[in-house]
Enzyme design. Sequence first.
Site, PDB file in Angstrom:
ATOM      1  N   TRP A 170       0.823  -1.215   0.000  1.00 48.59           N
ATOM      2  CA  TRP A 170       0.000   0.000   0.000  1.00 48.59           C
ATOM      3  C   TRP A 170       0.849   1.252   0.000  1.00 48.59           C
ATOM      4  O   TRP A 170       0.541   2.215  -0.699  1.00 48.59           O
ATOM      5  CB  TRP A 170      -0.996  -0.014   1.159  1.00 48.59           C
ATOM      6  CG  TRP A 170      -1.950  -1.164   1.042  1.00 48.59           C
ATOM      7  CD1 TRP A 170      -2.062  -2.235   1.880  1.00 48.59           C
ATOM      8  CD2 TRP A 170      -2.914  -1.391  -0.007  1.00 48.59           C
ATOM      9  NE1 TRP A 170      -3.023  -3.104   1.424  1.00 48.59           N
ATOM     10  CE2 TRP A 170      -3.557  -2.616   0.279  1.00 48.59           C
ATOM     11  CE3 TRP A 170      -3.280  -0.691  -1.152  1.00 48.59           C
ATOM     12  CZ2 TRP A 170      -4.562  -3.148  -0.550  1.00 48.59           C
ATOM     13  CZ3 TRP A 170      -4.280  -1.215  -1.976  1.00 48.59           C
ATOM     14  CH2 TRP A 170      -4.897  -2.421  -1.667  1.00 48.59           C
ATOM     15  N   ASP A 214      -2.017   6.711   6.359  1.00 46.66           N
ATOM     16  CA  ASP A 214      -3.025   5.778   5.855  1.00 46.66           C
ATOM     17  C   ASP A 214      -3.296   4.807   7.003  1.00 46.66           C
ATOM     18  O   ASP A 214      -2.445   3.986   7.341  1.00 46.66           O
ATOM     19  CB  ASP A 214      -2.453   5.049   4.622  1.00 46.66           C
ATOM     20  CG  ASP A 214      -3.376   3.928   4.121  1.00 46.66           C
ATOM     21  OD1 ASP A 214      -4.434   3.689   4.741  1.00 46.66           O
ATOM     22  OD2 ASP A 214      -3.017   3.297   3.100  1.00 46.66           O
ATOM     23  N   LYS A 217     -11.977  -1.950   6.406  1.00 52.57           N
ATOM     24  CA  LYS A 217     -11.123  -2.793   7.224  1.00 52.57           C
ATOM     25  C   LYS A 217     -11.540  -2.738   8.704  1.00 52.57           C
ATOM     26  O   LYS A 217     -11.367  -3.705   9.405  1.00 52.57           O
ATOM     27  CB  LYS A 217      -9.655  -2.365   7.086  1.00 52.57           C
ATOM     28  CG  LYS A 217      -9.177  -2.213   5.648  1.00 52.57           C
ATOM     29  CD  LYS A 217      -8.721  -3.519   5.010  1.00 52.57           C
ATOM     30  CE  LYS A 217      -8.528  -3.451   3.508  1.00 52.57           C
ATOM     31  NZ  LYS A 217      -7.633  -2.430   3.016  1.00 52.57           N
TER      32      LYS A 217
HETATM   33  C1  LIG Z   1      -7.066  -1.875   1.667  1.00 51.71           C
HETATM   34  C2  LIG Z   1      -6.073  -0.824   1.847  1.00 51.71           C
HETATM   35  C3  LIG Z   1      -5.958   0.244   0.949  1.00 51.71           C
HETATM   36  C4  LIG Z   1      -6.832   0.368  -0.281  1.00 51.71           C
HETATM   37  O1  LIG Z   1      -8.100   0.734   0.078  1.00 51.71           O
HETATM   38  P1  LIG Z   1      -9.256   0.940  -1.018  1.00 51.71           P
HETATM   39  O2  LIG Z   1     -10.339   1.529  -0.188  1.00 51.71           O
HETATM   40  O3  LIG Z   1      -9.561  -0.426  -1.552  1.00 51.71           O
HETATM   41  O4  LIG Z   1      -8.742   1.848  -2.055  1.00 51.71           O
HETATM   42  C5  LIG Z   1      -5.035   1.225   1.210  1.00 51.71           C
HETATM   43  N1  LIG Z   1      -4.226   1.156   2.282  1.00 51.71           N
HETATM   44  C6  LIG Z   1      -4.288   0.134   3.161  1.00 51.71           C
HETATM   45  C7  LIG Z   1      -3.379   0.121   4.345  1.00 51.71           C
HETATM   46  C8  LIG Z   1      -5.207  -0.883   2.969  1.00 51.71           C
HETATM   47  O5  LIG Z   1      -5.275  -1.893   3.836  1.00 51.71           O
END
Ligand SMILES: *Cc1c(COP(=O)(O)O)cnc(C)c1O
Length: 358
Positions: free
Chosen positions: A99, A166, A190
């Site tokens: 990511w 993030d 998540k």
């Molecule tokens: C799943 C995830 C993403 C991507 O998220 P989307 O909403 O599918 O774009 C980005 N960063 C992390 C840490 C993730 O686990």
Amino acid sequence: MRKHIFNAGPCKLSDSCLENTAKAVIELNNSGQSILEVSHRSKDFQAVIDEATALFKECLNIPENYHVLFLGGGASTQFAMIPFNFLKKKAVYVNTGTWSSKAIKEAQLFGEVEVIASSEDKKHTYYPKGFKIPADADYLHITSNNTIRGTEIFEDLDSPIPVIADMSSDIMSRPVDVSKYVMIYGGAQKNMGPSGATFVIIQDEFMKTAIKDRVIPTMLKYDTHVDSGSMYNTPPCINIFALNETLKWVKAQGGVEAMEKLAIERAGLLYSEFDRNSLFKSPVEPGSRSRMNIPFVWTEGNDGLQDAFLKFAADRNIVGLKGHRSVGGFRASTYNASTIEDVNVLVKCMQDFEAENK
Ligand SMILES: *Cc1c(COP(=O)(O)O)cnc(C)c1O
């Protein structure tokens, strides 16, 4: 029968979220309309998004000078929106896996990117610590929890420049000092609700530093969404509804402090089983081990048992254990709604499998 869900995302959700969302699909309050039909400009929906914003602020102790947004596009759109708005000359990133790499790739479209720390040398099996943050960059970007590799940083960094995180996969799993970040964002799927909504926490002062002399499409500017209360366009209504139900549930459980306690207990059960079990081990260095995404691999010579173990687990109603396609092995994602019982069933499954295959 409900399964023991260890999916990495979308995640397991609380029963109350599922039940209340199901009811709202039939009828929202006594409006005579489904949450799928109701106008996003109606007072019924406004009450939902207002409550979600207030609960998020309360549970995460978000200071007054921060805005909360619920957008579409996923965390992946934020990878581009951040540098589009804030990368003037140079940004610094920490590369801790898939990511982060994707975030770096997008930032490189807009300016100079310096990777100031990386765990690439050891296949992202640890979280870099003690790296020096230069003072001459527009911002630092980190991925606080690495969903695929299973590493996590539990510390809110001190930094001479604005920090953006993030937190897709560890948001609401521990108390965070939000004031140490100018922005925290993630896909909701998540730990905050179902997929389809993206949360953004952004500091007002930082937002005002957005680049003015760059052509940026309206939908990709933060102030568009702040000014319209996340309703410049039609928001993902049912996703925000379910996210609000998730926040209500977290609060009722005792908030992020209670979530952290549970997370430590769940993760502890699994990591100690890896230490005990002769077939499985953690590929991640102690000290960097995630509480949310817990990968495990075979000990030497046992990987021929891969399919047999997945079947063995499926027979015990366990789903979602297959490791990410880029890594292999297994991964148990233990997000907030994951129970101690779910984890105990998995631990017992590993013990029984060991007894049969030793
Ligand atoms: C799943 C995830 C993403 C991507 O998220 P989307 O909403 O599918 O774009 C980005 N960063 C992390 C840490 C993730 O686990």
